[in-house]
Design an enzyme around this catalytic site. Sequence first.
Site, PDB file in Angstrom:
ATOM      1  N   ASN A   1      30.554  14.022   4.947  1.00 28.10           N
ATOM      2  CA  ASN A   1      29.945  13.534   3.701  1.00 28.10           C
ATOM      3  C   ASN A   1      28.867  12.508   4.015  1.00 28.10           C
ATOM      4  OD1 ASN A   1      31.153  10.766   3.598  1.00 28.10           O
ATOM      5  ND2 ASN A   1      33.041  11.972   3.604  1.00 28.10           N
TER       6      ASN A   1
ATOM      7  N   ASP B   1      38.761  14.942   1.189  1.00 26.75           N
ATOM      8  CA  ASP B   1      39.979  15.290   0.448  1.00 26.75           C
ATOM      9  C   ASP B   1      40.565  16.613   0.945  1.00 26.75           C
ATOM     10  OD1 ASP B   1      39.989  13.048  -1.219  1.00 26.75           O
ATOM     11  OD2 ASP B   1      38.472  13.937  -2.524  1.00 26.75           O
TER      12      ASP B   1
ATOM     13  N   ILE C   1      45.410   8.527   2.426  1.00 27.72           N
ATOM     14  CA  ILE C   1      45.815   7.353   3.210  1.00 27.72           C
ATOM     15  C   ILE C   1      46.218   6.200   2.293  1.00 27.72           C
ATOM     16  CG2 ILE C   1      45.061   5.701   4.965  1.00 27.72           C
ATOM     17  CD1 ILE C   1      42.975   7.941   5.782  1.00 27.72           C
TER      18      ILE C   1
ATOM     19  N   PHE D   1      38.656   1.983  -3.476  1.00 32.12           N
ATOM     20  CA  PHE D   1      37.307   2.211  -4.001  1.00 32.12           C
ATOM     21  C   PHE D   1      37.305   3.478  -4.835  1.00 32.12           C
ATOM     22  CE2 PHE D   1      36.039  -1.027  -1.186  1.00 32.12           C
ATOM     23  CZ  PHE D   1      34.760  -1.401  -1.540  1.00 32.12           C
TER      24      PHE D   1
ATOM     25  N   LYS E   1      42.713   5.500 -11.670  1.00 31.56           N
ATOM     26  CA  LYS E   1      43.049   5.465 -10.232  1.00 31.56           C
ATOM     27  C   LYS E   1      43.826   4.204  -9.883  1.00 31.56           C
ATOM     28  CE  LYS E   1      39.582   8.453  -8.477  1.00 31.56           C
ATOM     29  NZ  LYS E   1      38.217   8.602  -8.013  1.00 31.56           N
TER      30      LYS E   1
ATOM     31  N   LYS F   1      47.436   5.110  -8.424  1.00 32.07           N
ATOM     32  CA  LYS F   1      47.670   4.821  -7.004  1.00 32.07           C
ATOM     33  C   LYS F   1      48.436   3.512  -6.799  1.00 32.07           C
ATOM     34  CE  LYS F   1      44.014   7.581  -4.907  1.00 32.07           C
ATOM     35  NZ  LYS F   1      43.306   7.843  -3.648  1.00 32.07           N
TER      36      LYS F   1
END
Length: 427
Positions: free
Chosen positions: A223, A292, A320, A340, A354, A358
């Site tokens: 990326n 991903d 992770i 992030f 998120k 998470k």
Amino acid sequence: MSDPEDIFATPADTGEMTDAPRILVGVSGGIAAYKACELVRELRRRGCAVRVVMTAGAQAFVTPLTFQALSGEPVRTHLLDAEAESGMDHIALARWADQVVIAPATADLMARMAHGLADDLLTTLLLATTAPVTLAPAMNHRMWEHPATRASHATLCERGVRFVGPDSGEQACGEQGAGRMAEPAAIAAALLDTHPGALQDRRVLITAGPTREPVDPVRYLGNRSSGRMGLALAAAARDAGARVTLVHGPCEHPPPPGVATRAVETAAEMHAAVLEALEGTEVFIASAAVADYRPAAPADHKLKKSRDSLNLELERTPDILADVARRAEQLAPRPLLVGFAAETDRLREHAGDKLTSKGLDLIAANRVDAGRGFGDVDNALLCLWPGGERELPRQPKEQLAGELIRLIADRLAPDTNPDHPSSPQEA
Ligand code: CTP
């Protein structure tokens, strides 16, 4: 606190015998040089030992005698000064300083510094010192916005030079804009806030950069991440006193000095390296752009273009951050978890989701689209945490990293920090 006028009675007067922070003030040639007098006084008031070095241009605005009276020390103006070189040469002066601040820093000084020139005492010192360097720029707003100055600014930020200001407002030339030197008290505060660091002796683990997922021995899925934000965070955490471990994919720039590093390529390698380094971690910052998905069965030989089309089967990589979050409750100490989010739309909503899904303590969200995001020099962040948020405006990633680290330090010690965003006065 001593009488502001009684500057010669400050603790710094006992000189080299004290633990007073030793600040070398460089003054370059702009009208704001007169404000450097106030900076020297402010630093003396706060108990610093101060020595002043002036460029030739600076002496057109203020005399060395003024700074000598204010600092209580002889002022150096020449590189080849036979008398002074015998007592304290430029290398010794560079070594003496705990910190170097240039106020005002002109466009010319910034350009010379960015190019590594050493054509006078101040620029020579700047090459010789290993102390943190802070610049307080002052110039006409068009000069500040000129691409040449932008380039100097970007180069210096990349090298870890810290900037305070410039402020916006009315300028000495009568025009309005960004280019006024920051106020002396603000510069002094920025310099002295780093003693001791906001993350002093904290163990901080950071992931940075892209990952590469092999397709065959010569190809990979990757990326556009440059790793710049993660490297800047590592440098900012180090500057805040943390013991930093950086697990990084292939970045465009080398990792900053003074941090422990683990270079990895794939998401699986990054996952393994993070788990290995996790013990004792007090802050985990996941800034890496981790793939991903990865090819489910990378070929062990180079794929030949023998067919008209090629289908790659992809499988999920380990998440992770989510995995660290799952383990966090069992860890002592439980690390503060910072993630992030890069979003093209509905930034607050997606990032908020998120944060919750998470189980994070803070999420730093930024907008990415065709023109912005990965690989940019500048960025802006919307930081969310349970019960609060703060926007960090667009600025070079190195500066942004410093602000984010301060925010993280605030989240780490909510009970002891009166300025903590969730403290009662905000409720
Ligand atoms: N992250 C990670 N491991 C992964 C994927 C992401 O640690 N395998 C971390 C990133 O470092 C970042 C955060 O998780 O801190 C990003 O969350 P994620 O949900 O993966 O964001 P996106 O990839 O943007 O997700 P989506 O594509 O679903 O929006």
